[in-house]
Write a protein that holds these residues in place. Structure first.
Motif, short mmCIF file in Angstrom:
data_model
loop_
_atom_site.label_atom_id
_atom_site.label_comp_id
_atom_site.label_asym_id
_atom_site.label_seq_id
_atom_site.Cartn_x
_atom_site.Cartn_y
_atom_site.Cartn_z
N ASP A 203 1.07 -1.16 -0.28
CA ASP A 203 0.41 0.02 0.24
C ASP A 203 0.79 1.35 0.76
N SER B 99 -0.31 4.03 1.26
CA SER B 99 -0.33 5.11 2.65
C SER B 99 0.05 4.62 3.80
N LYS B 100 1.26 4.72 4.61
CA LYS B 100 1.31 4.13 5.23
C LYS B 100 -0.12 4.07 6.94
N VAL B 101 -0.20 5.18 6.10
CA VAL B 101 -1.58 5.12 7.70
C VAL B 101 -2.20 3.73 7.70
N SER B 102 -2.42 3.37 6.48
CA SER B 102 -3.47 2.20 5.96
C SER B 102 -2.46 0.52 5.61
N MET C 75 0.33 0.35 7.97
CA MET C 75 -0.74 0.90 9.24
C MET C 75 -1.50 -0.03 10.31
N LEU C 76 -2.72 0.53 9.31
CA LEU C 76 -3.76 -0.43 10.25
C LEU C 76 -4.06 -2.03 9.81
N THR D 261 -1.97 -3.49 11.98
CA THR D 261 -2.46 -3.43 13.50
C THR D 261 -3.33 -4.25 13.56
N ASN E 254 -4.29 1.41 -6.13
CA ASN E 254 -4.10 2.50 -6.53
C ASN E 254 -2.71 2.66 -5.91
N ALA F 147 -11.57 0.68 -1.94
CA ALA F 147 -13.09 0.82 -2.33
C ALA F 147 -13.76 0.59 -3.28
N ASN F 148 -13.03 0.58 -4.63
CA ASN F 148 -13.61 0.84 -5.57
C ASN F 148 -14.14 -0.70 -6.12
N ILE F 149 -15.42 -1.37 -5.77
CA ILE F 149 -15.60 -2.22 -5.64
C ILE F 149 -16.89 -3.46 -6.81
N LYS G 283 -12.55 -1.52 0.99
CA LYS G 283 -11.86 -0.76 2.45
C LYS G 283 -13.33 0.32 2.39
N PRO G 284 -12.55 0.75 3.70
CA PRO G 284 -11.67 0.90 4.57
C PRO G 284 -11.20 -0.53 5.61
#
Lengths: 325, 204, 127
Positions: C14, C16-19, C21-22, C25, C62, C89-91, C109-110
């Motif tokens: 991914d 996105s770092k946040v993604s 991490m999510l 976790t 993406n 998120a685009n299914i 997603k999310p």
């Protein structure tokens, strides 16, 4: 407390007199309010609608987009609009429900807003307006002008633009390119040995070949700014703005190979034995009296001389080369 | 200046890319074709630093769909496309061959709906992920020049921050780009940062 | 039949770092002994797949560079036994079909407990 009974009107009377559809559903999409307007246009009485799930109230189906919108409003608590432009008739509502009038499904504009009941439940208010009149006006305009315009600007055999459309478009495209100082590319395309094809295979096959080449050329275009037109007989022309020289040359080659890949037999065309095209390209930023079209035509002539089934590109401005010679 | 770190912006970018994905899904259901929306960048800037280049408002007239959101933070969200692009989007979505004048009749309503879908999807993704609820007004559409838009952004001194998202929208083969601009007060920005911190705290 | 007790490796892809991490976790809550690798783009993912031979992979669509779907297709054609979940998120139907066509599934997603549960279920229970 803001009780309505303290006021001079009964809220229900007002709802029922409104000239728009008003409906309230709860979090499970059960109908809590159904005004006269909807009752009339759906031919479903309030008593038959109340406490039933919205989508089950109607005997016909409700559009999936409407149900998605309703679900979204119930989940996210954000208001949603459904335009006539994109949905036309999401709900089975009709104009002319009176006897002996023909029923036509009503064009609708719909708004769904989250509201809260006095018991603090999450509900949705659905408002529906009849947009038939604006649609009718649009349809009339469209059917008139669209048919006229389409006939006037389309080539009847190939369904691509005709010469008349090209002439007008070319003039505008050149003027625009001059003003904005951006490059414009003109591709002249001619089917090789078409006369012999016609003579050998007959006119019906000839017409068919023209159609197939036209659609092969058209399939290469993806931008709204680009056009392909039938210039005359077996000749086509393409107008494309904003292409760098290199890209234009590659595109000419794409056109040539698109037609080559049709692999239509043409035994009177040596040495290819199949339908091919020659392409003349001229690309550049037009100034003053530059004539892209003449240059593209001259390029096409060279492509023919050099053996056909090829693309030749001529620069728009050759003055320097002439000086060098 | 705004007190957003790389990680905050990354979180926002992820939130909005999820919103964009949801919007693309809704739009594809309406147009019956593949729709792709992505958010290549998110910036938070001071309103004074905003100019025509930041918003790629180079020329011509723009179609702007706006909604007012309120909740833990309040914002005016404005989705901007050039008028020409707006008309092309509407014509692609309606899938018919209409002249520009005829399309213009539908532009208002159809753009309201398109904007509503994109704005709601972005805001609902934010609300879902950061765990809060937002309320919103109905969408409003107006056509304005670049100057008018910039003027309006700057005159509102109690909303000194703007969050700018670049939007890439592709319906069938046509690519369009626009901007989504959020006007935020300092309090709203602070509240947004608090919510992002809570969210980041829960996963790190 | 050998009991599968080996430690599993998961590759998270991914930008996105946040993604990342999510996902990390949420996964570690359920599977604390898994070893997790992260890639920020499709190219890195292909390289890590070669070097680390992960058992499972989660893939964003993406990203800068090659798209997640292309990367996923390439990785799976090389390592058909790897279990891959594509997060998006685009299914839209076309995306679902494409994922299915090369032996992967699309998860919306999310990233939440629910989507992670779906992912883990696919990783460990699909044949």
């Amino acid at each position: 407390m803001n009780t309505l009974s303290a006021k001079r009107f009964d809220m229900e009377d007002i709802f029922n007199s409104l000239n728009l559809g008003v409906c309230v559903v709860d979090a499970d999409s059960k109908v809590l309010l159904w005004n006269n307007w909807i009752a009339k246009h759906s031919d479903i009485k309030e008593t038959d609608a109340l406490n039933r799930q919205f989508e089950n109230v109607f005997s016909e189906s409700v559009s999936p987009a409407f149900l998605t919108a309703l679900k979204n409003t119930l989940t996210h608590r954000l208001p949603v609009v459904l335009s006539t432009a994109l949905h036309r008739t999401p709900l089975p509502l009709y104009n002319g429900c009176e006897a002996n009038q023909q029923q036509t499904r009503m064009y609708q504009s719909i708004t769904i807003t989250p509201i809260q009941s006095q018991l603090n439940e999450s509900c949705c208010l659905i408002q529906i307006t009849d947009s038939s009149t604006s649609i009718k006006r649009e349809k009339m305009l469209r059917s008139h002008s669209e048919i006229l315009k389409k006939e006037a600007t389309t080539d009847s055999l190939t369904d691509i633009c005709n010469r008349r459309f090209f002439d007008a478009h070319y003039e505008m495209a050149v003027a625009e390119a001059k003003r904005q100082k951006h490059p414009l590319s003109i591709f002249m395309v001619d089917i090789d040995f078409f006369k012999s094809y016609n003579d050998y295979y007959g006119h019906i096959a000839g017409d068919n070949a023209i159609k197939q080449v036209a659609s092969a050329l058209k399939s290469q275009l993806s931008r709204a700014t680009d056009i392909v037109a039938r210039y005359g007989g077996e000749e086509f022309v393409l107008v494309m703005p904003h292409l760098p020289q290199k890209v234009a040359e590659q595109f000419a080659e794409k056109l040539r190979s698109a037609v080559f890949n049709l692999a239509m037999p043409h035994i009177k065309s040596r040495p290819f034995n199949q339908i091919t095209i020659s392409v003349g390209l001229c690309t550049g930023i037009p100034e003053n009296d530059d004539n892209l079209l003449n240059k593209a035509d001259a390029a096409l002539y060279q492509a023919k001389l050099k053996g056909r089934n090829r693309c030749i590109c001529l620069p728009l401005c050759e003055t320097e080369e002439y000086l060098e010679q | 200046m705004s007190n957003l770190s790389e990680l905050h912006l990354d979180a926002l970018a992820e939130i909005f890319s999820i919103g964009a994905g949801r919007a693309a899904l809704s739009l594809s259901e309406i147009v019956g074709d593949e729709v792709h929306i992505s958010v290549p960048s998110v910036q938070v800037i001071n309103v004074e630093d905003i100019n025509a280049t930041t918003l790629s408002l180079n020329s011509g007239r723009f179609g702007a769909v706006s909604q007012y959101f309120s909740g833990p933070f309040n914002a005016e969200a404005v989705l901007l496309f050039t008028e020409e692009q707006a008309l092309k989007i509407v014509s692609d979505m309606m899938g018919s061959q209409m002249s520009l004048e005829e399309l213009a009749e539908f532009e208002h309503e159809a753009m309201c709906e398109l904007g509503n879908i994109i704005l709601n999807a972005c805001l609902s993704a934010m609300a879902d992920i950061l765990h809060f609820t937002l309320e919103s007004s109905l969408p409003n559409y107006r056509v304005a020049s670049a100057d008018e838009i910039l003027h309006r952004l700057k005159e509102n001194s109690n909303q000194p921050y703007v969050m700018v998202l670049h939007i890439d929208l592709a319906i069938e083969k046509r690519h369009t780009t626009g901007n989504l601009v959020f006007l935020l007060s300092s309090t709203s920005l602070t509240n947004l940062v608090i919510h992002i911190n809570q969210f980041l705290g829960s996963i790190s | 039949m050998p009991v599968d007790s080996s430690i599993k490796k998961l590759l998270i892809v991914d930008d996105s770092k946040v993604s990342r991490m999510l996902i990390r976790t949420h996964i570690l809550v359920q599977r604390p002994d898994w070893v997790i690798f992260e890639a920020v783009c499709g190219e890195d993912a292909i390289e890590l797949a070669d070097n680390e031979r992960p058992d499972y992979c989660t893939m964003d669509i993406n990203m800068p560079g090659i798209s997640g779907t292309d990367a996923a297709e390439r990785i799976l054609s090389k390592y058909p036994l790897m279990k891959m979940v594509i997060f998006s998120a685009n299914i839209q139907e076309t995306h679902k079909n494409r994922a299915r066509s090369f032996g992967s599934i699309l998860v919306a997603k999310p990233v939440t407990e629910k989507s992670i549960a779906l992912t883990l279920d696919y990783f460990t229970n699909s044949k």
